[in-house]
Motif scaffolding. Structure first.
Motif, PDB file in Angstrom:
ATOM      1  N   ILE A  64       3.740   9.271   7.182  1.00  3.65           N
ATOM      2  CA  ILE A  64       5.476  10.587   7.639  1.00  3.65           C
ATOM      3  C   ILE A  64       5.051  10.641   8.662  1.00  3.65           C
ATOM      4  N   ALA A  65       6.365  10.640   9.469  1.00  3.17           N
ATOM      5  CA  ALA A  65       5.949  11.451  10.846  1.00  3.17           C
ATOM      6  C   ALA A  65       6.765  12.927  10.504  1.00  3.17           C
ATOM      7  N   ALA A  74      13.985  15.619   7.920  1.00  3.23           N
ATOM      8  CA  ALA A  74      15.113  14.685   7.207  1.00  3.23           C
ATOM      9  C   ALA A  74      14.393  14.635   6.044  1.00  3.23           C
ATOM     10  N   ILE A  75      13.948  14.443   5.628  1.00  7.22           N
ATOM     11  CA  ILE A  75      14.231  13.739   4.136  1.00  7.22           C
ATOM     12  C   ILE A  75      14.417  15.052   3.338  1.00  7.22           C
ATOM     13  N   LEU A  76      13.629  15.829   3.871  1.00 12.89           N
ATOM     14  CA  LEU A  76      13.571  16.704   2.627  1.00 12.89           C
ATOM     15  C   LEU A  76      15.507  17.731   3.258  1.00 12.89           C
ATOM     16  N   MET A 135       0.698  -0.956   0.267  1.00  2.99           N
ATOM     17  CA  MET A 135      -0.431  -0.020  -0.185  1.00  2.99           C
ATOM     18  C   MET A 135       0.798   1.149   0.213  1.00  2.99           C
ATOM     19  N   THR A 136       0.540   2.845  -0.898  1.00  2.00           N
ATOM     20  CA  THR A 136       1.872   3.120  -1.222  1.00  2.00           C
ATOM     21  C   THR A 136       1.312   3.971  -0.179  1.00  2.00           C
ATOM     22  N   ASP A 137       2.649   5.089   1.107  1.00  2.04           N
ATOM     23  CA  ASP A 137       2.417   5.942   2.045  1.00  2.04           C
ATOM     24  C   ASP A 137       1.460   6.901   1.508  1.00  2.04           C
ATOM     25  N   MET A 177      10.811   9.903  -0.277  1.00  2.00           N
ATOM     26  CA  MET A 177      11.124  11.022  -0.952  1.00  2.00           C
ATOM     27  C   MET A 177      10.473  12.017  -2.153  1.00  2.00           C
ATOM     28  N   GLU A 178       9.966  11.858  -2.960  1.00  2.00           N
ATOM     29  CA  GLU A 178       9.218  12.987  -4.211  1.00  2.00           C
ATOM     30  C   GLU A 178       7.737  13.383  -3.305  1.00  2.00           C
ATOM     31  N   LEU A 179       7.265  12.635  -2.124  1.00  2.00           N
ATOM     32  CA  LEU A 179       5.930  12.616  -1.182  1.00  2.00           C
ATOM     33  C   LEU A 179       6.689  14.162  -0.988  1.00  2.00           C
TER      34      LEU A 179
END
Length: 335
Positions: free
Chosen positions: A8-9, A15-17, A1-3, A56-58
């Motif tokens: 995402i917390a 952090a990802i950004l 299932m796609t997030d 990451m793109e999300l």
């Protein structure tokens, strides 16, 4: 299932950004945050491992949406995002991301598929006729098509790949009709770029982008179905072992762009000829250090070695596209 972004917390999003923006830019941002916030985000950054591209793109897409809602900033959000990403990532790295964010959100029809998550595209087309799937994959970029093909059943992959290799263009009217079909699937209507899709070169490009095990299995199945066509595809493929045939000047140019840790990993699965070619095009000291690194390196997963080799091949094709290097007759025909 796609997030979804809600899955995402907040700490992980930050952090990802920050990690996608690079060390210097991330450091500049952290300077303006309080101690507790830095500690929380820092901990999240330290725990991140192998973040999928779609995740990451999300996060970045969500950042853009939030930014666009901040009208009090008094800046054109498109220009702001473009300038920030280019400044942080450089023109080359930021290019495709900018396109996805600023252009992709307005794309429709077939063109919109280029900006959709890979699994979503696979689900959208998997029940279409194989000929339709072949045209769609021919229209998309090779790396995206390879990912989509990996998600399709094995027997369908072979059928679709044979059809891609056998395509000799498609009439604009037929492409326009297909575009309208895709539009009705998810509402939209795109601008068609060209009717010259498909062919042996496109098939070779797509297979080149697949992981090693899947690539080999698909080629073997293609041989069983159509040995002549399969051989034509293989003749146009450029694999890691072909680097042994690259001229010295091109090899030296390529090596300047390759990170040492990725080269060490890639060479763990290379044949003796390729290793000798690479070492011969390095300074004596650099060659000695690389040899030492190879001897000291422990066992590596085949998938990791394959990924490192694919990265180097992708870089080689990019430099060839830009006219910086020559990859030899077969690869030049493919490009």
């Amino acid at each position: 299932m796609t997030d979804t972004i809600q899955d995402i917390a907040g700490d992980e999003r930050a952090a990802i950004l920050l990690m996608s923006l690079g060390e210097e830019t991330a450091a500049d941002v952290l300077k303006h945050m309080g101690a507790k916030a830095v500690q929380k985000v820092g901990a999240a950054m330290a725990s991140l491992t192998n973040v999928p591209r779609d995740r990451m793109e999300l996060v970045i897409d969500n950042f853009v949406e939030v930014l666009e809602s901040q009208t009090s900033l008094g800046v054109g959000s498109d220009d702001y995002v473009r300038n920030v990403l280019v400044s942080a990532l450089g023109e080359d790295k930021a290019g495709s991301l900018i396109d996805r964010i600023l252009i992709g959100r307005n794309s429709k029809g077939l063109e919109a598929l280029k900006w959709m998550e890979t699994r979503a595209v696979a689900e959208l087309i998997r029940h279409e006729h194989p000929q339709i799937i072949a045209i769609v994959l021919s229209y998309l970029d090779s790396d995206q098509s390879a990912e989509i093909l990996n998600l399709l059943p094995e027997n369908l992959r072979v059928d679709v790949m044979l059809r891609i290799a056998s395509l000799d263009g498609i009439q604009p009217a037929a492409l326009k009709e297909l575009d309208e079909i895709m539009e009705r699937q998810f509402s939209g209507a795109g601008n068609l770029k060209a009717s010259n899709v498909g062919g042996v070169k496109v098939a070779a490009n797509i297979i080149n982008m697949m992981d090693g095990a899947t690539e080999q299995a698909l080629i073997e199945l293609l041989r069983e179905q159509d040995e002549v066509l399969s051989q034509r595809i293989e003749d146009l493929m450029f694999v890691f072992d072909n680097l042994a045939d690259v001229d010295d000047r091109s090899m030296q140019r390529l090596l300047r762009e390759v990170e040492n840790d990725r080269l060490v990993l890639a060479l763990k699965g290379a044949n003796k000829t390729v290793k000798e070619k690479i070492l011969a095009n390095m300074s004596k000291r650099a060659a000695e250090m690389l040899t030492e690194d190879l001897e000291a390196a422990g066992p590596a997963k085949v998938s990791d070695v394959d990924a490192a080799q694919k990265e180097i091949l992708t870089l080689a094709r990019k430099l060839a596209d830009e006219g910086e290097i020559s990859l030899g007759t077969a690869a030049e025909e493919m490009l």
